[in-house]
Design a protein around this motif. Structure first.
Motif, short mmCIF file in Angstrom:
data_model
loop_
_atom_site.label_atom_id
_atom_site.label_comp_id
_atom_site.label_asym_id
_atom_site.label_seq_id
_atom_site.Cartn_x
_atom_site.Cartn_y
_atom_site.Cartn_z
N GLN A 417 34.76 21.08 35.69
CA GLN A 417 33.62 20.71 34.87
C GLN A 417 32.29 21.01 35.57
O GLN A 417 31.30 21.32 34.91
CB GLN A 417 33.68 19.22 34.50
N SER A 454 34.92 24.23 30.95
CA SER A 454 34.94 22.82 30.53
C SER A 454 36.23 22.45 29.82
O SER A 454 36.58 21.26 29.75
CB SER A 454 33.75 22.54 29.60
N GLY A 457 38.12 20.78 32.19
CA GLY A 457 37.39 19.65 32.76
C GLY A 457 37.40 18.48 31.80
O GLY A 457 38.42 17.80 31.64
N TRP A 519 29.30 13.18 35.75
CA TRP A 519 30.72 13.52 35.81
C TRP A 519 31.30 13.31 37.19
O TRP A 519 32.38 12.73 37.35
CB TRP A 519 30.93 14.96 35.36
#
Length: 530
Positions: A417, A454, A457, A519
């Motif tokens: 991510q 992503s 992620g 994150w």
């Protein structure tokens, strides 16, 4: 009384043990009090047996030789045989039958399509559903051009029609997740495909009836597509082992990217040859074919599939720790109290803000800034989608490889991510310093290619932290993502009216950086919801 072995002269027997039935023993009437112990042919000690005296030897020896000859014809010598013979082949057959149910002794030829892993058939069917999903979604962006000319729609009306899809799409994110987790993903995904296919087919009819009917048809289409992602997430959380999770989700989501490519590629041809109505009729009818295959082949869980091969069932059972029971009640308080859940929601918002802006406003950027004509803009708009499809599958393979090599799921999700955030942030900052259109397009492709990481992620993380509530979790985070897409698209228009494209990219970069921090601080790859 069991059969035994009798001591015979060494010259005749060479110390072998003879086995025979107990009626032979009755032939002896006089036995010695001396007892000897013999070994069987495996070298293990047997029972103690009496020694026969010479008067009985001749008759018994003849009898024994006849018995041994008969046993050799049968091809086996039995130890400890009781009064009635026992056929050991029955036991062998029973054991083989038992093991064949475990696929150990099943040597019969199996067609290749039956040997193909069922879990990957589920992935391919989900991929094709998402392919149809985006084909039906983007066809309006092409068909709206002749439709607006035919019905004399203003730019404001065109914008209203385009946005009406998100009215329904936003409503069914959480509802679709709840439904998938309680009823099962198979039924929910089938409902979604049927619903949006019917809405697509009815779009020309609704347009002829009037603008309100068209808005309702587009909103209904959004309702159908809104349940697709939560339902898919629910199904894959039960079917796919952790070591294959990233690449399976990447393949499914790449179906959306390729669906956009096919939709943008085939729509102009169909409109030119058969009129704009043909786009909706042809694309919508494909959903009926998919549903027929899905209902026949798919199951919400491996536990519900009677045709699943035992070897694959054991593989899934070893890798997945998912409760077999249905979700009766969603623990909202528990879910919303977890920081990793909020990290998902916030980061999904940050991610979709930049992604939706690029994909929605990209043709305008190509036209206003890079001075491409309409044909060139259409061609170059396809390139980022193709780059995303490739990068998503590359990222999935890398992520699963790292997990299989022993890296923690948390570490892998944070790495993937971070690439998905920092990559687009870097390439967007370069656009303000580039004068070459070719280099600018390359930067856009690289930005979207990094963005596709992503999928390994945050898009894989719902199944990590709460596989039993994967549908609800995706519904929650994707609701924030859809809001970001709607607000970001509107905000971009406002920024361009009062500023420049540099300001648009600065907002996106700021959200990418903020999402990276959130994150890496709050996310986890461990299961936190049971």
């Amino acid at each position: 009384m069991n059969a035994g072995g009798f001591l015979l002269p060494a010259a005749s027997t060479s110390s072998s043990s003879f086995h025979y039935q107990k009626n032979y023993l009755k032939e002896s009437t006089r036995v010695s009090s001396n007892i000897f112990c013999f070994s069987n042919h495996h070298g293990k000690k047997t029972q103690n047996f009496p020694v026969l005296r010479p008067p009985q030897y001749n008759q018994l020896h003849i009898t024994l030789r006849k018995s041994i000859s008969q046993l050799r014809q049968v091809g086996r010598v039995k130890a400890d045989v009781k009064s009635e013979p026992y056929d050991i082949t029955k036991d062998i057959k029973s054991i083989k039958d038992s093991l064949s149910s475990e696929d150990e002794f099943d040597s019969s030829p199996v067609p290749w399509w039956e040997e193909f892993p069922k879990r990957w058939l589920i992935v391919i069917l989900c991929f094709s559903a998402f392919l149809l999903c985006n084909m039906d979604r983007v066809n309006m962006s092409i068909a709206i051009l002749p439709m607006s000319t035919e019905y004399n729609w203003s730019p404001t009306t065109v914008g209203l029609i385009q946005s009406s899809f998100f009215w329904g799409y936003l409503l069914t994110q959480i509802a679709g997740g709840i439904w998938a987790d309680t009823v099962g993903g198979k039924a929910v995904l089938a409902f979604g495909v049927v619903w949006w296919s019917i809405a697509t087919i009815l779009t020309p009819v609704a347009a002829q009836l009037g603008l309100p009917f068209l808005l309702v048809a587009r909103a209904f289409m959004g309702i159908g597509e809104g349940v697709a992602m939560p339902a898919m997430n629910n199904i894959l959380s039960k079917w796919i082992p952790v070591s294959e999770r990233s690449r399976s989700l990447a393949l499914v989501y790449s179906g959306m990217y390729l669906g956009s490519v096919l939709g943008l590629g085939f729509s102009p041809f169909l409109i030119h040859e058969f009129g704009w109505h043909s786009v909706f009729y042809s694309f919508g009818s494909l959903g009926t074919v998919w549903v027929a295959i899905w209902l026949n082949k798919a199951h919400s869980s491996p536990l519900e599939d009677p045709q699943l091969r035992p070897a694959e069932s054991r593989l899934i059972a070893r890798s997945n720790v998912v409760s077999s029971g249905s979700v009766v009640e969603i623990p909202w308080k528990l879910i919303l109290s977890k920081r990793p859940v909020w990290a998902l929601i916030v980061c999904h918002f940050c991610h979709n803000w930049g992604t939706f802006i690029l994909l929605t406003w990209m043709p305008t950027y190509y036209s206003q800034v890079l001075k491409f004509n309409l044909t060139e803009s259409g061609l170059y708009c396809v390139l980022p989608w193709l780059t995303m499809a490739f990068s998503a599958n590359l990222g999935g393979w890398i992520a699963d490889t790292l997990v299989s090599k022993g890296y923690s799921v948390t570490y892998v999700r944070k790495i993937m991510q971070s690439i998905g955030f920092l990559g687009p942030a870097f390439f967007l900052t370069q656009l303000s310093h580039i004068d070459s259109p070719a280099v600018a397009v390359l930067c856009m492709c690289c930005s979207q290619g990094a963005d596709a990481f992503s999928q390994s992620g945050l898009y894989s993380n719902h199944q990590d932290i709460g596989p039993r509530y994967a549908g609800v979790l995706l519904g929650l985070s994707n609701t924030a993502g859809v809001l970001a897409g709607v607000l970001g698209t509107v905000a971009t228009g406002y920024i361009l009216q009062h500023g420049s494209w540099d300001n648009v990219f600065e907002v996106s970069v700021s959200l990418y950086l903020f999402g990276t921090v959130v994150w890496n601080v709050f996310s986890t790859g461990e299961k936190i919801l049971d």
